[in-house]
Design a protein around this motif. Structure first.
Motif, short mmCIF file in Angstrom:
data_model
loop_
_atom_site.label_atom_id
_atom_site.label_comp_id
_atom_site.label_asym_id
_atom_site.label_seq_id
_atom_site.Cartn_x
_atom_site.Cartn_y
_atom_site.Cartn_z
N THR A 190 77.72 91.62 89.26
CA THR A 190 77.38 90.96 90.55
C THR A 190 78.31 91.36 91.36
O THR A 190 79.47 91.39 90.98
CB THR A 190 77.05 89.56 90.44
N GLU A 191 77.99 91.63 92.60
CA GLU A 191 78.92 91.83 93.46
C GLU A 191 79.22 90.56 94.53
O GLU A 191 80.19 90.57 95.24
CB GLU A 191 78.53 92.95 94.49
N ASP A 192 78.57 89.55 94.09
CA ASP A 192 78.77 88.35 94.78
C ASP A 192 79.97 87.71 94.44
O ASP A 192 80.47 87.92 93.25
CB ASP A 192 77.47 87.39 94.50
N ALA A 193 80.35 86.68 94.94
CA ALA A 193 81.50 85.89 94.56
C ALA A 193 81.40 85.20 93.29
O ALA A 193 80.22 84.73 93.20
CB ALA A 193 82.07 84.68 95.80
N PRO A 194 82.14 85.18 92.39
CA PRO A 194 81.65 84.24 91.05
C PRO A 194 81.30 83.01 91.26
O PRO A 194 82.03 82.34 92.10
CB PRO A 194 83.21 84.61 90.42
N SER A 242 83.54 89.66 89.83
CA SER A 242 82.73 90.37 90.94
C SER A 242 83.12 91.99 91.09
O SER A 242 84.16 92.20 90.80
CB SER A 242 83.23 89.65 92.32
N ILE A 256 75.41 82.86 92.47
CA ILE A 256 75.28 84.22 92.51
C ILE A 256 73.61 84.45 92.95
O ILE A 256 72.68 84.11 92.21
CB ILE A 256 75.49 84.78 91.04
#
Length: 178
Positions: free
Chosen positions: A95-99, A134, A166
């Motif tokens: 994922t590129e989202d914040a953990p 991330s 996420i």
């Protein structure tokens, strides 16, 4: 060991690692490395979830992409999975989202092998946000004993992915193994 989850962050935006276990030790649902069992759906479009799922590629590697992740199931109801001899569930996640926490649920349909038959077991395991990196593939190898209360593994019909923050995730190499 068998009792602990193994985490391996394998690099930024590269392909997921190629599994090395022998085919005979694996029941694969989604991987370019193994022969995969029949899966009814990687996104059943349940009406109260906006999650969109599609199979796509990074480079030449097939992956599953989920966007707007609330919850989604990998469905094996036509041919449920007998993972009685398996010890772990494995998946690679990016994922590129914040953990954030990532919840994996496994549902066994019980002896009647029917969803909702009264003897189903649905058990969740939470991958803590501290284990999500991330922008990097994270290999998760989770002992099935971590799904406390999942006593029967003979008729597995759902693997459910649920987000606690996420929104967008890629999944590769989803399989049970011993």
């Amino acid at each position: 060991g068998e009792g602990s989850m193994t985490i391996n962050a394998v690099g930024a935006f590269d392909l997921a690692p190629i599994p090395t276990l022998p085919q005979e030790d694996v029941i694969s649902l989604f991987s370019d490395t193994y022969d995969n069992v029949m899966v009814d759906s990687f996104n059943p479009y349940w009406t109260d979830s906006e999650t969109q799922g599609e199979q796509t590629t990074i480079g030449e590697e097939n992956i599953i992409s989920y966007t707007n992740l609330l919850y989604v199931a990998v469905v094996t109801t036509t041919n449920t999975i007998d993972a009685t001899d398996m010890t772990h569930i494995h998946l690679d996640l990016l994922t590129e989202d914040a953990p954030a926490d990532f919840i994996i649920k496994i549902k066994d349909f019980g002896a009647d092998n029917a969803d909702g038959g009264g003897d189903d077991t649905e058990i969740a395991y939470t991958v803590p946000s501290s284990q999500i990196v991330s922008g990097q593939w994270v290999s998760l190898d989770i002992p099935l004993t971590s799904f406390i209360g999942l006593n029967n593994k003979a008729n597995l019909g759902f693997i459910i992915f649920q987000s606690a923050g996420i929104d967008n995730v890629f999944i590769d190499n989803l399989y049970y193994h011993k």
